[in-house]
Design a protein around this motif. Structure first.
Motif, mmCIF file in Angstrom:
data_model
loop_
_atom_site.group_PDB
_atom_site.id
_atom_site.type_symbol
_atom_site.label_atom_id
_atom_site.label_comp_id
_atom_site.label_asym_id
_atom_site.label_seq_id
_atom_site.Cartn_x
_atom_site.Cartn_y
_atom_site.Cartn_z
ATOM 1 N N GLY A 101 0.876 -0.881 -0.184
ATOM 2 C CA GLY A 101 0.033 -0.292 -0.102
ATOM 3 C C GLY A 101 1.102 1.252 0.112
ATOM 4 O O GLY A 101 1.996 1.254 0.292
ATOM 5 N N PRO A 102 0.480 2.017 -0.175
ATOM 6 C CA PRO A 102 -0.850 2.923 -0.282
ATOM 7 C C PRO A 102 -1.501 2.270 -1.495
ATOM 8 O O PRO A 102 -0.535 2.131 -2.935
ATOM 9 N N PHE A 103 -3.126 1.948 -1.622
ATOM 10 C CA PHE A 103 -3.450 1.900 -2.429
ATOM 11 C C PHE A 103 -4.174 2.426 -3.589
ATOM 12 O O PHE A 103 -5.156 3.962 -3.074
ATOM 13 N N VAL A 104 -5.430 2.536 -5.124
ATOM 14 C CA VAL A 104 -5.646 2.918 -6.249
ATOM 15 C C VAL A 104 -7.232 1.587 -6.546
ATOM 16 O O VAL A 104 -6.084 0.549 -6.445
ATOM 17 N N VAL A 105 -8.036 2.537 -5.913
ATOM 18 C CA VAL A 105 -9.185 0.849 -6.475
ATOM 19 C C VAL A 105 -10.071 2.508 -8.104
ATOM 20 O O VAL A 105 -10.478 3.474 -7.723
ATOM 21 N N LYS A 106 -10.372 1.530 -8.718
ATOM 22 C CA LYS A 106 -11.162 2.112 -10.315
ATOM 23 C C LYS A 106 -11.885 1.266 -10.800
ATOM 24 O O LYS A 106 -11.665 -0.024 -10.641
ATOM 25 N N VAL A 107 -12.995 1.499 -11.008
ATOM 26 C CA VAL A 107 -13.966 1.072 -11.652
ATOM 27 C C VAL A 107 -13.224 0.162 -12.911
ATOM 28 O O VAL A 107 -12.808 1.760 -13.342
ATOM 29 N N VAL A 108 -13.687 -0.990 -13.605
ATOM 30 C CA VAL A 108 -13.482 -0.712 -14.451
ATOM 31 C C VAL A 108 -14.234 -1.323 -15.445
ATOM 32 O O VAL A 108 -15.598 -2.393 -15.208
ATOM 33 N N SER A 109 -14.830 -0.442 -16.538
ATOM 34 C CA SER A 109 -16.352 -0.663 -17.769
ATOM 35 C C SER A 109 -15.894 -0.002 -19.038
ATOM 36 O O SER A 109 -15.634 0.981 -18.587
ATOM 37 N N ARG A 110 -16.535 -0.411 -19.971
ATOM 38 C CA ARG A 110 -16.434 -0.048 -21.327
ATOM 39 C C ARG A 110 -17.459 1.611 -21.266
ATOM 40 O O ARG A 110 -17.297 1.580 -22.372
ATOM 41 N N GLU A 111 -18.370 0.716 -20.314
ATOM 42 C CA GLU A 111 -19.093 2.459 -20.669
ATOM 43 C C GLU A 111 -19.284 3.287 -19.310
ATOM 44 O O GLU A 111 -19.405 4.827 -19.852
ATOM 45 N N ILE A 112 -17.909 3.566 -19.507
ATOM 46 C CA ILE A 112 -17.324 5.182 -18.029
ATOM 47 C C ILE A 112 -15.944 4.997 -18.542
ATOM 48 O O ILE A 112 -14.949 4.516 -18.210
ATOM 49 N N LEU A 113 -16.137 6.139 -19.240
ATOM 50 C CA LEU A 113 -14.562 6.766 -20.044
ATOM 51 C C LEU A 113 -14.107 7.522 -18.973
ATOM 52 O O LEU A 113 -12.955 7.688 -18.802
ATOM 53 N N HIS A 114 -14.873 7.951 -18.437
ATOM 54 C CA HIS A 114 -14.048 9.608 -17.540
ATOM 55 C C HIS A 114 -14.540 9.193 -15.885
ATOM 56 O O HIS A 114 -15.851 9.315 -15.454
ATOM 57 N N LYS A 115 -13.861 7.845 -15.198
ATOM 58 C CA LYS A 115 -13.907 7.041 -14.131
ATOM 59 C C LYS A 115 -13.959 8.113 -12.860
ATOM 60 O O LYS A 115 -14.741 8.332 -12.152
ATOM 61 N N SER A 116 -13.080 9.686 -12.773
ATOM 62 C CA SER A 116 -12.883 9.986 -11.860
ATOM 63 C C SER A 116 -14.594 11.022 -12.308
ATOM 64 O O SER A 116 -15.269 11.023 -10.526
ATOM 65 N N ASP A 117 -14.996 11.428 -13.275
ATOM 66 C CA ASP A 117 -16.350 12.307 -12.947
ATOM 67 C C ASP A 117 -17.410 11.486 -12.819
ATOM 68 O O ASP A 117 -18.954 11.571 -11.592
ATOM 69 N N ALA A 128 -24.094 1.248 -14.795
ATOM 70 C CA ALA A 128 -23.436 0.633 -15.929
ATOM 71 C C ALA A 128 -22.733 -0.667 -16.195
ATOM 72 O O ALA A 128 -23.023 -1.272 -15.123
ATOM 73 N N GLU A 129 -22.546 -1.355 -17.241
ATOM 74 C CA GLU A 129 -22.017 -2.833 -17.115
ATOM 75 C C GLU A 129 -20.123 -2.433 -16.633
ATOM 76 O O GLU A 129 -19.802 -1.840 -17.355
ATOM 77 N N VAL A 130 -19.915 -3.102 -15.364
ATOM 78 C CA VAL A 130 -18.973 -3.096 -14.438
ATOM 79 C C VAL A 130 -18.315 -4.458 -14.897
ATOM 80 O O VAL A 130 -18.579 -5.124 -14.889
ATOM 81 N N ASP A 131 -17.346 -4.841 -15.641
ATOM 82 C CA ASP A 131 -16.558 -5.769 -15.900
ATOM 83 C C ASP A 131 -15.349 -5.985 -14.580
ATOM 84 O O ASP A 131 -14.670 -7.130 -15.119
ATOM 85 N N GLY A 132 -14.719 -4.855 -13.804
ATOM 86 C CA GLY A 132 -14.533 -5.741 -12.756
ATOM 87 C C GLY A 132 -13.653 -3.963 -11.771
ATOM 88 O O GLY A 132 -14.150 -2.814 -12.096
ATOM 89 N N TRP A 133 -12.842 -4.641 -11.094
ATOM 90 C CA TRP A 133 -12.111 -3.065 -10.480
ATOM 91 C C TRP A 133 -10.552 -3.304 -10.230
ATOM 92 O O TRP A 133 -9.955 -4.871 -9.900
ATOM 93 N N LEU A 134 -10.209 -2.428 -10.985
ATOM 94 C CA LEU A 134 -8.598 -1.996 -10.320
ATOM 95 C C LEU A 134 -7.970 -1.997 -9.130
ATOM 96 O O LEU A 134 -8.205 -0.980 -9.170
ATOM 97 N N VAL A 135 -7.692 -2.723 -8.965
ATOM 98 C CA VAL A 135 -7.141 -2.796 -7.440
ATOM 99 C C VAL A 135 -5.235 -2.374 -7.867
ATOM 100 O O VAL A 135 -4.789 -2.846 -8.739
ATOM 101 N N GLU A 136 -4.678 -1.115 -7.658
ATOM 102 C CA GLU A 136 -3.552 -0.737 -7.790
ATOM 103 C C GLU A 136 -2.700 -0.192 -6.582
ATOM 104 O O GLU A 136 -3.028 -0.167 -5.758
ATOM 105 N N GLU A 137 -1.650 -0.231 -6.987
ATOM 106 C CA GLU A 137 -0.280 0.194 -5.628
ATOM 107 C C GLU A 137 -0.239 2.086 -6.482
ATOM 108 O O GLU A 137 0.162 1.439 -7.302
ATOM 109 N N MET A 138 -0.641 2.921 -5.723
ATOM 110 C CA MET A 138 0.370 3.775 -5.565
ATOM 111 C C MET A 138 1.379 4.763 -6.064
ATOM 112 O O MET A 138 2.130 4.027 -5.919
#
Length: 737
Positions: A63-79, A109-119
């Motif tokens: 850690g620390p970590f970042v988590v982001k949604v993975v979806s082809r329908e969501i281009l701007h994830k932060s928004d 949206a159709e969610v394909d998964g969640w990206l767990v990432e080291e910051m």
């Protein structure tokens, strides 16, 4: 620690699989896998299917970590609320996923998964992006500011492929570039690591060139750059299958010189559209051709007439006594394809004046038919929807009373009417051309083909382009990049703010509007952009007279003339255009001060000389000043300026006339030391305008360009300096950066 995302496909499969499955973009995990396979570092990450899996994955990472949604329908994830930063441990990761699952935009949206990432470690946020430009193909961008790049707009663009020098020049272009090198006591970042990222994306073997026809937009945003290197924290790729930029097939293997010799030096001319009853545009062309002095045979083409304009007429291009080098075509649009097909190898170049083709929607098919049938008949087509060609060496003209002298400037224009303006206004300014071709719709012959002719033409020293749509922009770029001896090109671009780009889906796309690709072209190659007809003519006038010096590009200028206020404003103009006016010092200053010039004279630079000073020694005092400046000051250019009205009624001596003799002598004594330029300012009266015109003719004989005002002269000198630097950079000169 950075590693590729898990379960990554082979590099070719990543893009092709997405396209085969109808995806408009790569998800972030796939995008990062693509980057990793091109050697671009990304944070260690893994895609999981939910909160529990996210917690298990985080427990195996640092850690620390970042988590982001993975979806082809969501281009701007932060928004959409699909990004959470700074998560301390596995429990925080699970909680963040649960919280994001409840966000309205994510639930919809159709969610394909969640990206767990080291910051990534802290550092400077930079954007590196790419865009498939509709004219030039892939271009690369770098900018300061990460997610704030659209607000800061501190960006630089280049056309791909770039090399290391291009990448370094892009970073030097950034206003915030000093932040990368350390500011206010902060440590410098690893700039070389950022350059490697740029080359991996936009270099000759880079990602954008590898997938040039499949990537529409790319954003590596942010790329975190620190002393430890560069890491792409986020990656966005918009895909396309648009192959518009595939090169057009060559009509034959002839060189540009062979292909277009019949245009610039036609041995025979045919005219389609002349009438026995009315004075059509084709009749006018025949009359102007004869008045201009065209010496070869002219063949009017008419299905029934035996004679037109006193010349024997023929039913078709196949019936003329000799093969036709150049055909001027001004008949109804629908009749033209068959008329050119009938040439059957007996016509080399046809310039189609008629409209009604690709410039209107209903004429696009007819334009394709025109090119197909003409090429099948052995004809290369200029136009359609243009005005003609002006070639003083070949006795060819479309405007009346055009200069007959063969000049050094070759011009290609997509506007017929503007071309007449350029020829006539240039005529009074002293501009002389090796040729001017109007290309209209450029359905067959493209602008870059004519530029190549001018590059190979020993008569032509520089090229001017009025362009609205360069058509095969990639071919134009490659010509400038690969030609063994390119000449300077000045571009007057029309439609700069109405390019009509696609709706941008990335930061790069949003920032690449209007003329960014053209600006990149000018930053990379010996091309200068201007915005008005006057600045176009001024730049070409300077290039007409100057032998460019890539090893000594124009920057330092001495301003020399009469009128204190004019000198002050002239200094401002020079500085505005990036020129340097360094005050004299040492021996140069002591010699000038030792001349004992009358009161009111200043010799610091600018050299401000009242009329009385210039009348000293019958005006020859200016020669002594020039000799001192050139021998000891060694500037890159001497920019002189005189107010013609100030000399009216001030004695019998003509100091301006004597000045030409002194300039000529100075250039002979100090060859290649400095470009010489003169602004002759008039009060607008017919008498002084006529006087200036007479001086222009005299100046042309000694290769001295005359400008109307000091700012115009300063802009032209700055353009010359830019072109010299680009030619130097292309040749590998150390000063050409």
């Amino acid at each position: 620690m950075e590693t590729p995302v898990t379960n990554a496909r082979p590099v070719d499969d990543i893009v092709d699989h997405a396209l085969e499955n109808g995806h408009a973009a790569l998800d972030e995990a796939s995008g990062k896998a693509l980057l990793s396979q091109f050697g671009i570092r990304t944070p260690r990450s893994e895609v999981v299917d939910g909160a529990e899996a996210g917690a298990r994955t985080a427990a195996q990472m640092r850690g620390p970590f970042v988590v982001k949604v993975v979806s082809r329908e969501i281009l701007h994830k932060s928004d959409a609320g699909g990004v959470t930063l700074g998560l301390a441990d596995a429990d925080a990761v699970a909680a963040a996923i649960h919280e994001m699952e409840a966000k309205p935009a994510i639930r919809a949206a159709e969610v394909d998964g969640w990206l767990v990432e080291e910051m990534a470690p802290a550092g400077r946020e930079v954007v590196v992006g790419g865009l498939n430009d509709p004219e030039f193909g892939q271009i690369i961008m770098v900018g300061i500011g990460g997610i704030f790049v659209e607000l800061l707009k501190d960006v630089a663009f280049r056309i791909c492929p770039i090399d290391r020098n291009d990448a370094l020049a892009m970073l030097a272009d950034l206003k915030g570039g000093a932040l990368l090198r350390g500011a206010r006591g902060e440590a410098a970042v690893d700039e070389n690591a950022l350059v490697e990222v740029m080359l991996a994306l936009g270099g000759a073997d880079g990602l954008l060139m590898r997938y040039s026809d499949r990537i529409a937009e790319a954003d590596l945003n942010p790329v975190i750059v620190s002393a430890q290197g560069a890491v792409a924290v986020d990656a966005r790729f918009i895909l396309t299958q648009d192959r518009r930029l595939a090169p057009a097939p060559e009509v034959d293997g002839a060189s540009a010189a062979e292909t277009f010799r019949p245009l610039f030096e036609p041995r025979t001319v045919a005219v389609l559209g002349a009438s026995t009853k009315d004075v059509s545009i084709a009749n006018t062309f025949i009359r102007r051709l004869r008045t201009f002095g065209y010496a070869g045979p002219i063949y009017p083409i008419h299905p029934k007439a035996k004679e037109i304009e006193g010349l024997a007429a023929y039913p078709s291009l196949a019936d003329t006594p000799e093969p036709v080098d150049y055909a001027y075509v001004a008949i109804g649009a629908k009749r033209i394809p068959d008329a050119l097909a009938a040439a059957n190898g007996r016509c080399r170049i046809a310039q189609v004046i008629s409209s009604g083709f690709g410039e209107i929607e209903e004429g696009k098919d007819l334009e394709r038919e025109l090119v197909k049938k003409a090429n099948a008949g052995g004809v290369r087509v200029l136009g359609p929807n243009c005005l003609g060609t002006y070639s003083p060496r070949g006795g060819l003209t479309f405007p009346s009373d055009a200069p007959k002298e063969v000049g050094r400037i070759g011009i290609v224009s997509q506007s017929g009417g503007l071309s007449t303006d350029i020829i006539k206004r240039g005529q009074w300014r002293g501009l002389r051309m090796s040729g001017l071709v109007t290309v209209g719709n450029s359905a067959d012959v493209k602008p870059h083909e004519l530029v190549e002719y001018y590059f190979d033409d020993p008569q032509t020293r520089a090229v001017g382009l009025y362009i609205e749509d360069v058509r095969e922009g990639r071919a134009f770029f490659e010509l400038l990049r690969r030609h063994p001896a390119p000449k300077p090109v000045v571009v007057l671009k029309g439609g700069r703010t109405a390019q009509g780009r696609m709706a941008a889906a990335s930061h790069t796309g949003a920032l690449a509007g209007d003329d960014r690709a053209w600006e990149a072209l000018a930053a990379q190659l010996p091309v200068a952009l201007v915005t008005t007809v006057d600045s176009f003519i001024d730049a070409l006038l300077a290039l007409q007279h100057y032998a460019l010096r890539p090893a000594k590009p124009t920057n330092s200028v001495v301003l020399f003339g009469n009128g204190g206020g004019a000198s002050v404003l002239g200094t401002d103009a020079c500085v505005d255009y990036g020129l340097s006016l360094r005050p004299f010092e040492g021996r140069t200053l002591s010699l000038l001060e030792g001349m004992g010039l009358p009161p009111g004279t200043s010799v610091l630079n600018p050299i401000d000389t009242p009329v009385r000073t210039l009348q000293e020694k019958d005006g020859f005092v200016a020669g002594e000043i020039l000799d001192t400046v050139l021998e000891h000051g060694r500037p890159d250019a001497v920019a002189m300026h005189l107010n013609l009205a100030a000399f009216v009624g001030r004695g019998t001596v003509d100091p301006i006339g004597n000045l030409f003799s002194m300039i000529e002598e100075a250039m002979e004594k100090f060859p290649g030391t400095a470009h010489m330029a003169l602004a002759l300012r008039s009060d607008g009266s017919p008498e002084l305008d006529e006087t200036r015109r007479a001086y222009r003719a005299r100046a042309a004989a000694i290769d001295l360009p005359i400008f109307d005002e000091i700012p115009a002269m300063a802009q032209a000198l700055a353009t010359v300096g830019h072109l010299e630097r680009r030619l130097g950079a292309r040749a590998g000169s150390p000063v050409g950066t």
